[in-house]
Write a protein that holds these residues in place. Structure first.
Motif, short mmCIF file in Angstrom:
data_model
loop_
_atom_site.label_atom_id
_atom_site.label_comp_id
_atom_site.label_asym_id
_atom_site.label_seq_id
_atom_site.Cartn_x
_atom_site.Cartn_y
_atom_site.Cartn_z
N MET A 29 14.97 10.79 2.65
CA MET A 29 14.25 11.05 2.99
C MET A 29 12.92 11.10 1.64
O MET A 29 13.19 11.40 0.76
CB MET A 29 14.50 12.59 2.58
N LEU A 30 11.63 11.62 2.13
CA LEU A 30 10.34 11.41 1.26
C LEU A 30 9.87 12.71 1.16
O LEU A 30 9.31 13.07 2.39
CB LEU A 30 9.60 9.91 1.30
N VAL A 31 9.98 13.12 -0.47
CA VAL A 31 9.52 14.72 -0.14
C VAL A 31 8.59 14.47 -1.00
O VAL A 31 9.12 14.17 -2.06
CB VAL A 31 10.94 15.61 -0.45
N PRO A 32 7.02 15.11 -1.07
CA PRO A 32 6.60 15.59 -2.18
C PRO A 32 7.43 16.36 -3.65
O PRO A 32 8.36 16.65 -3.42
CB PRO A 32 5.73 16.94 -1.85
N ARG A 33 6.57 16.28 -4.87
CA ARG A 33 7.90 16.62 -5.99
C ARG A 33 7.33 18.19 -5.68
O ARG A 33 8.38 18.67 -6.53
CB ARG A 33 6.97 15.71 -6.95
N SER A 34 6.38 18.52 -5.61
CA SER A 34 6.32 19.99 -5.56
C SER A 34 7.27 21.28 -3.98
O SER A 34 6.91 20.41 -3.28
CB SER A 34 4.76 20.55 -6.12
N GLN A 35 7.42 21.92 -4.69
CA GLN A 35 8.09 22.39 -2.88
C GLN A 35 7.08 22.96 -3.00
O GLN A 35 7.19 23.56 -1.45
CB GLN A 35 9.75 23.99 -3.75
N ASP A 36 6.09 23.45 -3.02
CA ASP A 36 5.17 24.17 -2.84
C ASP A 36 4.61 23.29 -1.62
O ASP A 36 3.52 23.50 -0.46
CB ASP A 36 4.02 24.47 -4.21
N ASP A 37 4.24 22.14 -1.64
CA ASP A 37 4.11 20.83 -0.45
C ASP A 37 5.26 21.05 0.49
O ASP A 37 5.10 20.01 1.19
CB ASP A 37 3.43 20.20 -1.25
#
Length: 199
Positions: free
Chosen positions: A132-140
């Motif tokens: 899984m690729l996720v944004p660095r910030s949890q806000d996103d």
């Protein structure tokens, strides 16, 4: 249960019209102190659960974990090897690879001991790696609205059976960008395994 309604004209009325109260527009949520990597693990499990639910699959978690995170099982009358087939799933999650990677594949590095387990062949129960690729910030990570929950960004899957170990301690493998892990992909994997083939 009865819920109190705001008084007409109060600030809370802004929310009733779909807006955000002025005091909340630029205030980030106070998130818990759980390590980001632990939160990433939880996020990818949520993704897997959603895909399995949509594909009509059941999930079980081996205990203790011996290098495989989940067993996914699929029952269908079309299976020829058994009435229900199972695939072992290893989950990985990273923010070090940008979303929507260009090209036919992207690189992902595994510890050699882990690769050996995933690459073993022949096997009685097939294994897949889901990255899984996720944004660095949890806000996103999430976007919620009246029409759905958008979970960022994407999972990709591959079967590493027979893959050689090439590094001293870690080996880089290539993950196909065409293999997006969703309910249709999972049903296809299970159909192939149910016919006696590979994922």
């Amino acid at each position: 249960m009865a819920l109190a309604q705001p008084n007409p004209g109060s600030p809370a009325r802004t929310e009733d019209r779909g807006g955000t109260p002025p005091q909340q527009r630029n205030t980030p949520p106070v998130r818990g102190t759980l390590a980001t990597t632990a939160c990433m693990e939880t996020l990818q499990v949520g993704y897997l659960h959603a895909v399995a639910a949509a594909a009509g699959c059941s999930l079980s978690q081996p205990f203790p974990d011996n290098g495989i995170d989940w067993h996914v099982s699929h029952g269908a009358p079309g299976h020829t090897v058994d009435d229900e087939v199972t695939v072992k799933v290893q989950l990985k999650c990273t923010y070090q690879i940008a979303p929507n990677p260009p090209g036919a594949t992207f690189s992902f590095t595994l510890d050699n001991a882990h690769l050996v387990k995933l690459a073993r062949t022949p096997v009685s129960v097939h294994k897949i790696l889901v990255v899984m690729l996720v944004p660095r910030s949890q806000d996103d990570w999430l976007r919620a609205g009246h029409d759905g929950l958008d979970l960022r960004y994407c999972c990709y899957w591959t079967n590493l059976a027979g893959h050689p170990v090439t590094g001293r301690r870690r080996t880089t493998v290539r993950i196909p960008t065409s293999r997006i892990f969703d309910d249709r992909a999972l049903c296809g994997i299970m159909a192939r395994v149910g016919a006696g083939g590979r994922p």
